[in-house]
Design a protein around this motif. Sequence first.
Motif, PDB file in Angstrom:
ATOM      1  N   ASP A 196       0.837  -1.206   0.000  1.00  0.00           N
ATOM      2  CA  ASP A 196       0.000   0.000   0.000  1.00  0.00           C
ATOM      3  C   ASP A 196       0.866   1.248   0.000  1.00  0.00           C
ATOM      4  O   ASP A 196       0.560   2.235  -0.693  1.00  0.00           O
ATOM      5  N   ASP A 197       1.940   1.225   0.781  1.00  0.00           N
ATOM      6  CA  ASP A 197       2.840   2.370   0.815  1.00  0.00           C
ATOM      7  C   ASP A 197       3.500   2.568  -0.545  1.00  0.00           C
ATOM      8  O   ASP A 197       3.609   3.698  -1.040  1.00  0.00           O
ATOM      9  N   LEU A 198       3.953   1.473  -1.168  1.00  0.00           N
ATOM     10  CA  LEU A 198       4.584   1.597  -2.486  1.00  0.00           C
ATOM     11  C   LEU A 198       3.590   2.127  -3.508  1.00  0.00           C
ATOM     12  O   LEU A 198       3.914   3.020  -4.298  1.00  0.00           O
ATOM     13  N   ARG A 199       2.373   1.628  -3.475  1.00  0.00           N
ATOM     14  CA  ARG A 199       1.373   2.089  -4.434  1.00  0.00           C
ATOM     15  C   ARG A 199       1.152   3.593  -4.318  1.00  0.00           C
ATOM     16  O   ARG A 199       0.997   4.294  -5.326  1.00  0.00           O
ATOM     17  N   SER A 200       1.184   4.098  -3.112  1.00  0.00           N
ATOM     18  CA  SER A 200       0.943   5.530  -2.908  1.00  0.00           C
ATOM     19  C   SER A 200       2.079   6.392  -3.463  1.00  0.00           C
ATOM     20  O   SER A 200       1.887   7.584  -3.717  1.00  0.00           O
ATOM     21  N   GLY A 220       2.837   5.513 -11.672  1.00  0.00           N
ATOM     22  CA  GLY A 220       2.227   4.422 -12.406  1.00  0.00           C
ATOM     23  C   GLY A 220       1.355   3.581 -11.487  1.00  0.00           C
ATOM     24  O   GLY A 220       0.969   4.006 -10.397  1.00  0.00           O
ATOM     25  N   SER A 221       1.055   2.368 -11.917  1.00  0.00           N
ATOM     26  CA  SER A 221       0.142   1.514 -11.167  1.00  0.00           C
ATOM     27  C   SER A 221       0.887   0.377 -10.487  1.00  0.00           C
ATOM     28  O   SER A 221       2.036   0.079 -10.807  1.00  0.00           O
ATOM     29  N   ALA A 259       3.606  -8.953  -7.487  1.00  0.00           N
ATOM     30  CA  ALA A 259       3.110  -7.630  -7.861  1.00  0.00           C
ATOM     31  C   ALA A 259       3.754  -7.213  -9.172  1.00  0.00           C
ATOM     32  O   ALA A 259       4.855  -7.659  -9.512  1.00  0.00           O
ATOM     33  N   ILE A 260       3.055  -6.338  -9.901  1.00  0.00           N
ATOM     34  CA  ILE A 260       3.577  -5.767 -11.141  1.00  0.00           C
ATOM     35  C   ILE A 260       3.451  -4.258 -11.036  1.00  0.00           C
ATOM     36  O   ILE A 260       2.342  -3.727 -10.915  1.00  0.00           O
ATOM     37  N   ALA A 261       4.584  -3.597 -11.044  1.00  0.00           N
ATOM     38  CA  ALA A 261       4.595  -2.133 -10.977  1.00  0.00           C
ATOM     39  C   ALA A 261       4.836  -1.569 -12.366  1.00  0.00           C
ATOM     40  O   ALA A 261       5.781  -1.970 -13.048  1.00  0.00           O
ATOM     41  N   THR A 262       3.973  -0.657 -12.775  1.00  0.00           N
ATOM     42  CA  THR A 262       4.165   0.046 -14.033  1.00  0.00           C
ATOM     43  C   THR A 262       4.919   1.338 -13.737  1.00  0.00           C
ATOM     44  O   THR A 262       4.386   2.241 -13.086  1.00  0.00           O
ATOM     45  N   ALA A 263       6.157   1.391 -14.189  1.00  0.00           N
ATOM     46  CA  ALA A 263       7.003   2.553 -13.901  1.00  0.00           C
ATOM     47  C   ALA A 263       6.791   3.629 -14.956  1.00  0.00           C
ATOM     48  O   ALA A 263       7.132   3.438 -16.119  1.00  0.00           O
ATOM     49  N   SER A 264       6.233   4.738 -14.546  1.00  0.00           N
ATOM     50  CA  SER A 264       6.017   5.866 -15.449  1.00  0.00           C
ATOM     51  C   SER A 264       7.145   6.881 -15.395  1.00  0.00           C
ATOM     52  O   SER A 264       7.289   7.710 -16.294  1.00  0.00           O
ATOM     53  N   THR A 265       7.947   6.825 -14.335  1.00  0.00           N
ATOM     54  CA  THR A 265       9.059   7.754 -14.153  1.00  0.00           C
ATOM     55  C   THR A 265      10.231   6.993 -13.550  1.00  0.00           C
ATOM     56  O   THR A 265      10.077   5.887 -13.006  1.00  0.00           O
ATOM     57  N   GLN A 298      11.607   7.886 -10.897  1.00  0.00           N
ATOM     58  CA  GLN A 298      11.322   7.852  -9.465  1.00  0.00           C
ATOM     59  C   GLN A 298      10.493   6.630  -9.098  1.00  0.00           C
ATOM     60  O   GLN A 298      10.627   6.074  -7.994  1.00  0.00           O
ATOM     61  N   ASP A 299       9.628   6.168 -10.008  1.00  0.00           N
ATOM     62  CA  ASP A 299       8.871   4.940  -9.758  1.00  0.00           C
ATOM     63  C   ASP A 299       9.813   3.752  -9.613  1.00  0.00           C
ATOM     64  O   ASP A 299       9.622   2.889  -8.745  1.00  0.00           O
ATOM     65  N   VAL A 300      10.814   3.690 -10.479  1.00  0.00           N
ATOM     66  CA  VAL A 300      11.784   2.596 -10.403  1.00  0.00           C
ATOM     67  C   VAL A 300      12.534   2.654  -9.076  1.00  0.00           C
ATOM     68  O   VAL A 300      12.724   1.639  -8.397  1.00  0.00           O
ATOM     69  N   GLN A 301      12.951   3.859  -8.697  1.00  0.00           N
ATOM     70  CA  GLN A 301      13.649   4.017  -7.419  1.00  0.00           C
ATOM     71  C   GLN A 301      12.778   3.558  -6.256  1.00  0.00           C
ATOM     72  O   GLN A 301      13.245   2.860  -5.346  1.00  0.00           O
ATOM     73  N   ALA A 302      11.516   3.941  -6.273  1.00  0.00           N
ATOM     74  CA  ALA A 302      10.616   3.585  -5.180  1.00  0.00           C
ATOM     75  C   ALA A 302      10.451   2.067  -5.082  1.00  0.00           C
ATOM     76  O   ALA A 302      10.420   1.499  -3.981  1.00  0.00           O
ATOM     77  N   CYS A 303      10.357   1.411  -6.229  1.00  0.00           N
ATOM     78  CA  CYS A 303      10.217  -0.052  -6.224  1.00  0.00           C
ATOM     79  C   CYS A 303      11.446  -0.723  -5.629  1.00  0.00           C
ATOM     80  O   CYS A 303      11.331  -1.656  -4.819  1.00  0.00           O
ATOM     81  N   VAL A 304      12.619  -0.257  -6.013  1.00  0.00           N
ATOM     82  CA  VAL A 304      13.847  -0.854  -5.499  1.00  0.00           C
ATOM     83  C   VAL A 304      13.947  -0.639  -4.001  1.00  0.00           C
ATOM     84  O   VAL A 304      14.263  -1.563  -3.233  1.00  0.00           O
ATOM     85  N   ARG A 305      13.666   0.562  -3.541  1.00  0.00           N
ATOM     86  CA  ARG A 305      13.775   0.845  -2.115  1.00  0.00           C
ATOM     87  C   ARG A 305      12.759   0.055  -1.296  1.00  0.00           C
ATOM     88  O   ARG A 305      13.038  -0.379  -0.178  1.00  0.00           O
TER      89      ARG A 305
END
Length: 492
Positions: free
Chosen positions: A59-63, A67-68, A95-101, A103-110
């Motif tokens: 939930d925190d990552l989604r926020s 992307g989705s 989970a599948i994260a759609t990285a639009s930026t 920063q999305d990639v960074q957030a997923c890794v962290r």
Amino acid sequence: MDVDRRTFLRLAGVSAAGAVAAACAPGGSPAPAASSGPAAPPTSAPPAGRLPTGPPNWDDLRSQLAGSLLRPGTDGYDTAKLAFNPLFDTNNPVAIATASTVQDVQACVRAAAGRVTLAARSGGHSYAGYSVPQSGLVIDVAALNKIEVSGGKAVIGAGAKLKDVYAALGRAGRALPAGSCPTVGIAGLTLGGGIGVLARNYGLTCDHLSSAQVVTADGRTLTASADSEPDLYWALRGGGGGNFGIVTEFTFDTDPAPDLTVFTLRFPAGSAADVLGTWQQWIAAMPRELWANVVLSGGSPVQCRVSGCYVGGTAGLNTLLNNLTTNSGARPSQRTVRSVDFLGAMKFFEGGSDRQTFVGSSRIITTPVDAAKVVALAEGRDGTDLLIDGLGGKVAEPAKDATAFWHRDALASVQVYTQTTTKTRDKAADSVSEVVAGLAAAGAGGGYVNYIDPALPDWKTAYYGDNAQRLQDVAKKYDPQNVFRFGQGVVS
């Protein structure tokens, strides 16, 4: 620990990280982005010391994502998880994260480093299904697909597909040597080297890489170039996808788009051994302006064709082709020669874009092999193609350790490609293993990481040769805790 091919095909993706392949099935003829602003500050401390345990806070990552984030059971998940090869449709990422930026990639890794397997997915063509890890997090970079061509430079997002790259380059009158499958992502292709139909004249895709933006295991974004992070820059040019971080954007040096002449020669049954034997001597002696391959299509009898392209006109090409046919003693049953522009040539060679069910592998020819033995491997194997792509020329100019791509002295690569279904995959896997072993017995060793194969014997040496140790050192430097681990990662 090695696993047999059957076991792997059932369990693929248990430990994986974003490696993608560079070619489709043989069809027709032959067959990640810089931030638009400053990087977002970390929402939590980057990995240091011991990695965290327990599941990510989804939930925190989604926020945090522009992307989705899709989880099993949510709308769109069952479609979003699909890669190019239906053999891996049963893989279920957590989970599948759609990285639009970026920063999305960074957030997923962290959020997920050390907690679940991470896999970056560009085109989703991994021959081993590594871009769809079972119970892992897929970071889909398809939305990072910008393509900007200015002067001699092309800035391309990691999610861009080759068909769009070629279209943009063609409009700008520029060229970049790359692969032939229209839906392959630029990321996996480049990171594994990038063999293509212009390689003999212009080199590999990775030879044109001037810099790359990379999200590393600690969530930072680095620029890798000759002057910045040079070890990482070296490794990204042929060291394979998924090993050192998640590339979000590439900057390439391009060439003026040439006018080309493309061709296909189809030979009658019974001539495959004579053609392949002559072709090996012929391609080594050809000017680098000529690229050609031999495709052996399995069956009884084995079918054979030679296709390629020439940076020059029809008169010069026809002279070179006549040399091949005269020396082989085989008269083509069909001969096609056509003048085209750069974009037309790329369309001439493109394979199919629809999803395809297959098992694949590779070998490398360094010195001419026993042609009769190679042809015999295709005898009676309906649905199997051996695509033997010429190398040499510009590919051979850099030293073997100048980039991570090891096979600078190769005469050709051999892709083994067997069509199958989910019901016949075990039989197809066994057949591919037999062909791979037979190629080694005929004198073809090594392998090409973009046709990644978990059952390839001594795969690390096969892909990377003497560069393997340096690649391991680079991976440990930028990913000391093996966040980007997967079954054929360089530090696995």
